[in-house]
Structures are given as structure tokens and as C-alpha cells.
Scaffold this active site. Structure first.
Site, PDB file in Angstrom:
ATOM      1  N   GLU A   1      -6.987   0.708  -4.768  1.00 28.59           N
ATOM      2  CA  GLU A   1      -6.793   0.889  -2.979  1.00 28.59           C
ATOM      3  C   GLU A   1      -8.430   0.953  -2.472  1.00 28.59           C
ATOM      4  O   GLU A   1      -8.669  -0.741  -1.700  1.00 28.59           O
ATOM      5  CB  GLU A   1      -7.005   2.410  -2.884  1.00 28.59           C
ATOM      6  CG  GLU A   1      -5.290   2.794  -2.428  1.00 28.59           C
ATOM      7  CD  GLU A   1      -4.773   3.683  -3.129  1.00 28.59           C
ATOM      8  OE1 GLU A   1      -5.732   4.768  -2.235  1.00 28.59           O
ATOM      9  OE2 GLU A   1      -3.585   4.166  -2.646  1.00 28.59           O
TER      10      GLU A   1
ATOM     11  N   LYS B   1       3.132  11.358  -3.782  1.00 23.82           N
ATOM     12  CA  LYS B   1       2.150  11.218  -4.186  1.00 23.82           C
ATOM     13  C   LYS B   1       1.319  11.539  -5.346  1.00 23.82           C
ATOM     14  O   LYS B   1       0.937  11.309  -6.212  1.00 23.82           O
ATOM     15  CB  LYS B   1       1.639   9.600  -2.816  1.00 23.82           C
ATOM     16  CG  LYS B   1       0.361   8.996  -3.729  1.00 23.82           C
ATOM     17  CD  LYS B   1       0.048   8.122  -2.799  1.00 23.82           C
ATOM     18  CE  LYS B   1      -1.226   7.230  -3.882  1.00 23.82           C
ATOM     19  NZ  LYS B   1      -1.905   6.149  -3.162  1.00 23.82           N
TER      20      LYS B   1
ATOM     21  N   ASP C   1     -13.263   6.210   0.551  1.00 22.50           N
ATOM     22  CA  ASP C   1     -11.235   5.952   0.952  1.00 22.50           C
ATOM     23  C   ASP C   1     -10.555   7.452   0.950  1.00 22.50           C
ATOM     24  O   ASP C   1     -10.159   7.844  -0.299  1.00 22.50           O
ATOM     25  CB  ASP C   1     -10.676   5.667  -0.331  1.00 22.50           C
ATOM     26  CG  ASP C   1      -9.339   5.191  -0.303  1.00 22.50           C
ATOM     27  OD1 ASP C   1      -9.069   5.535   0.774  1.00 22.50           O
ATOM     28  OD2 ASP C   1      -8.904   4.183  -1.086  1.00 22.50           O
TER      29      ASP C   1
ATOM     30  N   ASP D   1       0.905  -1.299  -0.012  1.00 25.78           N
ATOM     31  CA  ASP D   1      -0.302  -0.316  -0.114  1.00 25.78           C
ATOM     32  C   ASP D   1       0.667   1.446   0.210  1.00 25.78           C
ATOM     33  O   ASP D   1       1.329   2.206   0.746  1.00 25.78           O
ATOM     34  CB  ASP D   1      -0.819  -0.331   1.019  1.00 25.78           C
ATOM     35  CG  ASP D   1      -1.872   1.219   1.134  1.00 25.78           C
ATOM     36  OD1 ASP D   1      -2.129   1.989   0.134  1.00 25.78           O
ATOM     37  OD2 ASP D   1      -2.523   1.514   2.399  1.00 25.78           O
TER      38      ASP D   1
END
Length: 566
Positions: A146, A69, A169, A7
Site C-alpha cells: 500500500e 481484513k 499509512d 485497494d
């Protein structure tokens, strides 16, 4: 051969594997499951990843970075000292650290991984993530979204024969909404939506803005160290709202202490625009899935930001039900990635779970349309594969020449939702020759094929001649060339990760340096003495004495942090 699940998060990253007890998380060298997605270079050029690098965000901001990211798939350069890095190179350093932790824990070399990505990541962002894994020395044949990974981890626990989920999420830098349906061991993604620039960081930024406004400060006028101190205080204040309705931010600047008291009500008011942004992807996903809120059987919370009471309260009010949270929001994606890694490895103990996914963005081409006045207007977007179409998928559309004796038809491949072609993302183009004939006589078939790994193939066939051209979309905006990849692998291979067996000591020193800079007076003097004595002990290399002294100093530092220093 074990395949690991990773992850790769904006704020924290985790690694997992499949064991006889199910998907298991692997601790890092410090014994923690969460590794902060932060990279720093020390004075010797060694790479520091995780907690140590996070501490150095305060003391050595010019050599440290985080939240990269958010820029995956772009050409953005991030500078650490005298060296610049692409976001995927920094991500590769995080992945390499996770890989080494897993190899140490499992006692074997690892060569392959499944990495999770936000469901709303574009093709460029997905491929950048895949490159990051490869730069770290891993084969990456499978990416998993995800929310899908999280739904797997929850789905294996829900024991429902049939269930419709909405996965909420909210990570540090991205927001994904996925609607999935679980039935007969099939996990079907019905719709996805999201915002790749919305996450827990925005709630932190709100507190930073409030602090700056209160003290009439402008961020650009502050040095990087002061900015880092303010950010740290904002992050701590955000977490403090989990237990308190009033918090205080305090930062030392120019030998003065700047404080700011803020109530939960004030914070909620200031974050209202963020919650309005959160509603947009939710409404789009429900619309695309052709569902109402009442049709949902469960709401799953994923991502560290969902631990905030503000977020949980918002979700409960919006959906009229309490969300599932029996799997840690921090760990759910990594657990699911571990399951997917086992599925890929065809693990005998694991009952097969069939996954379907969707194309997160619309893919199409630009066309000219005939206006009422009789002329053609170019630059309009023609969707060929609509967003949230189940993949793999192959769809075709027929287009005709628009003027007499046209010899060439240009087909551009676009990604996005805008009506006009110029407002969507250009992925590539094909030019194909057609016989020169009267307008509307010659035609081409454009076929887009999109596979489970996000690979798009565009095929154009001239109907009259059978001439065919094909383009596989592999080069994306922001992609690295083969030469750049080779150079990056060589450069990253030279960088040394700080030794595992020294990380606890290095973390204590980094933490002490941060506390030394945050405080003044006698407390600062005491911290300095503790660091000097500990460094002297390290030089003597007496392991038992080092461990005992480290534990003693760590307890003192915990007390200082708990009291907020001064």
C-alpha cells in the site's frame, strides 16, 4: 485485456484502471468511489456488500460483519447467520463486488488484478489476500504494498528529480510506515515497519470505551444491536471532531436515551497511548533506513484515518513539516494500484517506473549455542535474511553438527524479530541426513531465497556429500488446503450478489430500517409509513415514480440523520 487495480481496505475498498487520462477510479453501483468493506446476507441468502451491508450492521448484526481484513491469514471463523466464513472468503465477496462494478463500467469481462496489501503484512497474510482475489475469479500474479502504491500516485505528481519520502499509512485496521526514495524513475523502498493491529478502529474503540465507562456498562453484557449502535455513534463522534471541539454520543437503550458529552481535549488525552504506539514503527523504519527526520523531503499521508485533525497535528509536530495531502488519502493507494496494473500490462502510454521492495520481516532458523559452562543450549534464532533487505534476495549461512555421530540436522524456517526461536512464527522445516562423524566435522549450507512476490525458498546442502533438499514455503499458518479452496470456490459461486440495478432501492430500505430502530414515537411511525409506501411502489414497478419517490424519501432521511433523529 484490461488489468484492474484493487485497494482492499479494512474500512473501504476501491477499484481502478489505467486510461488515457491516467489511473482512474471506478464508481460502484451507487455512483460512489468508496465501497465499505462490509458484508451482509439478506433474508433470501443474497450477498450485500458495501453501503447496504453497512446499514444492516445496525439492524441485522448477526448477518453482517466488517473489519475482517485484520484477521487475514488466520483460521478465525466469522459467522453470518448459520454459515461461517474465513476472512479471505469475506474479502473475496468484496473483491467480487468490485470486479462486477468494474466490468459494468468498462463493458468487458475482467480476469486479472493487482491487489494492494499493507507493507507489514506477513507471508501468510499476503497469500490469504492473493487467495481472496482468486476466490473472486481473478488471476493475481502481483501484489503491491500500500505505501509503495501511494508513493507511486504521489511520485508521479511531485516532479522531483530525487526525493526521500516517508509514507504514513494509517488505515482502518493497519498502520504502515515506509521510507522510499525516488530517483531516475526508480522507486526504492528503503525500510518498512508497522503494526497490523493498529488503525483508525482503535480511535473508535477509545470512544466506545469512554462511553461504556461513563455509563458503567460492560460490552459483553450488551446485545449485538446495542453494541452496533454504540459503535456507530463512536464513529460519528470521531468524524465530528474534524469540525467541532465538543461532541455528544447518544444511544437508546431500554426506552432510555444514554448520552455522553466529550471534549477534544479529553479525547486527545485518552488517545495518547495510541500515539505512543504509532511512534514505535516510525522510529524503527528510520533506524533501519539509517536516516534522521531531517533527511526526509516529504511526508505522505495515506489511509482514511489520516483525515482526522488529531492525526495530522501529530504528524506535523513529530516531523516538523506539513505532510503532502494533495492526493486524497482514501484514494492514493487505489490510484497507485491502477498504475501498477498498467505497468504489469505493459501499457504503451506509461513511462516505466521501476520498483524495488523489501522483505518486511526477518527470516531465519533456530540454532544451538555453546554456553560458557560447556553445554549447548537450543532454541536461539539465527537471522539469515534481515528485515528491510531489498528483494529479490538470496543469502546463505553455514552451520555445523554439535555432537558426535549426529546423523540428522533439522532446519526450521522462522519469521520474526525475537531473540528466541519459540517467539517467532514457524513457516516450515527440512530434515537432512549427514554422515555420522565427530562434532563440528560435518556442515550444511542453508540458503534462503525471497522473491518479489514474497515467495520464500529454503535450500539445504550437505557440504561433504552434496545432498540437497529444497522447500518452497507455500503453506502458511492459517492457509487453506486445496480441498478447502475448491469447496470455498463452489460455495461462493452459489452466493448471489444483490442485483446492481436494485441497489439504490435496497440501500434506501436498509437505511430506513436502521432509522426506524434508532428512533421512537411519531418520527418512528413516519419512517415506517415511508418504507411501506415505498415498498408498495416497488411492487408496481413504475421506474419513473420509483426514482422520484426514492429521491424524496432520501431527502427526508438525510434531514433525520443530520438532526441526529430525536
Amino acid at each position: 485485456m484490461t488489468i484492474i487495480g484493487i485497494d482492499l481496505g479494512t474500512t473501504n475498498s476501491l477499484v481502478s484502471y489505467w486510461s488515457e487520462n491516467g489511473s482512474q477510479l471506478i464508481p460502484n453501483a451507487l455512483g460512489k468511489l468508496l465501497t465499505p468493506s462490509v458484508v451482509s446476507l439478506d433474508e433470501d441468502g443474497k450477498v450485500l456488500v458495501g453501503e447496504i451491508a453497512k446499514e444492516r450492521m445496525i439492524t441485522h448484526p448477526e448477518f453482517s460483519t466488517s473489519v475482517f481484513k485484520r484477521y487475514m491469514g488466520t483460521k478465525k471463523k466469522i459467522q453470518l447467520g448459520a454459515t461461517t466464513y474465513l476472512p479471505e472468503e469475506l474479502s473475496a465477496l468484496v473483491i467480487r463486488s468490485l470486479k462486477e462494478d468494474a466490468e459494468h463500467y468498462l463493458g468487458q469481462s475482467l480476469h486479472e488484478a493487482v491487489i494492494s496489501v499493507p507493507a507489514y503484512f506477513s507471508d501468510a497474510q499476503k497469500k490469504a489476500t492473493k487467495r481472496a482475489g482468486e476466490l473472486a475469479g481473478l488471476k493475481i500474479e502481483r501484489l503491491i504494498s500500500e505505501p509503495t502504491a501511494a508513493a507511486i500516485s504521489y511520485g508521479l505528481h511531485l516532479n522531483e528529480a530525487e526525493c526521500k519520502f516517508l509514507v504514513f499509512d494509517l488505515g482502518g485496521g493497519t498502520f504502515d510506515v515506509s521510507i522510499l526514495e525516488l530517483f531516475d524513475n526508480v522507486m526504492e523502498v528503503r525500510a518498512v515497519a508497522g503494526d497490523n493491529y493498529l488503525g483508525g478502529e482503535d480511535f473508535t474503540e477509545t470512544l466506545i470505551s469512554m462511553f461504556l465507562k461513563h455509563h458503567s456498562l460492560i460490552a459483553a453484557d450488551l446485545d449485538r444491536k446495542t453494541q452496533a449502535l454504540i459503535r456507530k455513534q463512536a464513529e460519528q463522534a470521531k468524524q465530528a471532531f474534524c469540525e467541532s471541539k465538543k461532541v455528544t454520543m447518544s444511544v437508546s437503550k431500554d426506552d432510555a436515551s444514554l448520552t455522553f458529552d466529550i471534549s477534544l481535549d479529553e479525547y486527545e488525552t485518552a488517545t495518547k497511548p495510541i500515539f505512543q504506539k504509532l511512534k514505535v514503527p516510525i522510529e524503527r523504519a528510520l533506524h533501519d533506513a539509517k536516516l534522521k527526520i531531517k533527511d526526509l523531503d516529504a511526508i505522505l499521508l495515506v489511509g482514511g484515518a489520516t483525515k482526522l485533525p488529531l492525526i495530522r497535528s501529530f504528524v506535523s509536530r513529530l516531523f516538523g513539516q506539513l505532510a503532502y495531502a494533495h492526493v486524497s488519502p482514501d484514494e492514493a493507494v487505489a490510484i497507485g494500484a491502477g498504475v501498477q496494473a498498467a505497468l504489469k500490462g505493459k501499457h504503451a502510454m506509461l513511462k516505466e517506473v521501476f520498483l524495488t521492495d523489501v522483505c518486511p520481516y526477518t527470516l531465519g532458523t533456530s540454532i544451538s549455542i555453546r554456553k560458557a559452562q560447556g553445554f549447548h543450549e537450543s532454541g536461539h534464532f539465527l537471522p539469515i535474511i534481515e528485515r528491510n533487505t531489498t528483494i529479490p534476495v538470496s543469502k546463505v549461512d553455514r552451520l555445523y553438527t554439535i555432537y558426535d555421530n549426529q546423523k540428522v540436522i533439522n532446519v526450521d524456517i522462522l519469521q520474526g524479530e525475537a531473540r528466541l526461536a519459540k517467539d517467532n512464527i514457524f513457516l516450515g522445516e527440512l530434515n537432512i541426513s549427514v554422515p555420522p562423524k565427530p562434532a563440528g566435522t560435518e556442515a550444511i549450507d542453508i540458503r534462503f531465497t525471497y522473491d518479489i512476490n514474497g515467495l520464500l525458498e529454503a535450500e539445504v546442502i550437505v557440504i561433504s556429500t552434496g545432498l540437497k533438499k529444497t522447500l518452497v514455503i507455500e503453506k502458511d499458518p492459517g492457509a487453506m488446503t486445496p480441498e478447502e479452496i475448491a469447496q470455498s470456490i463452489a460455495h461462493l459461486a452459489q452466493l448471489k450478489i444483490h442485483p446492481r440495478d436494485q441497489q439504490e432501492n435496497r440501500l434506501l430500505i436498509a437505511r430506513g430500517e436502521r432509522l426506524f430502530e434508532e428512533n421512537i414515537g411519531s418520527l418512528r411511525h413516519e419512517i415506517g409509513q415511508l418504507l411501506r409506501s415505498f415498498e408498495d411502489l416497488l411492487d408496481q414497478q413504475h421506474a419513473e415514480q420509483i426514482t422520484a419517490e426514492r429521491d424524496r424519501i432520501k431527502a427526508i432521511f438525510n434531514s433525520i440523520d443530520a438532526q441526529g433523529g430525536l
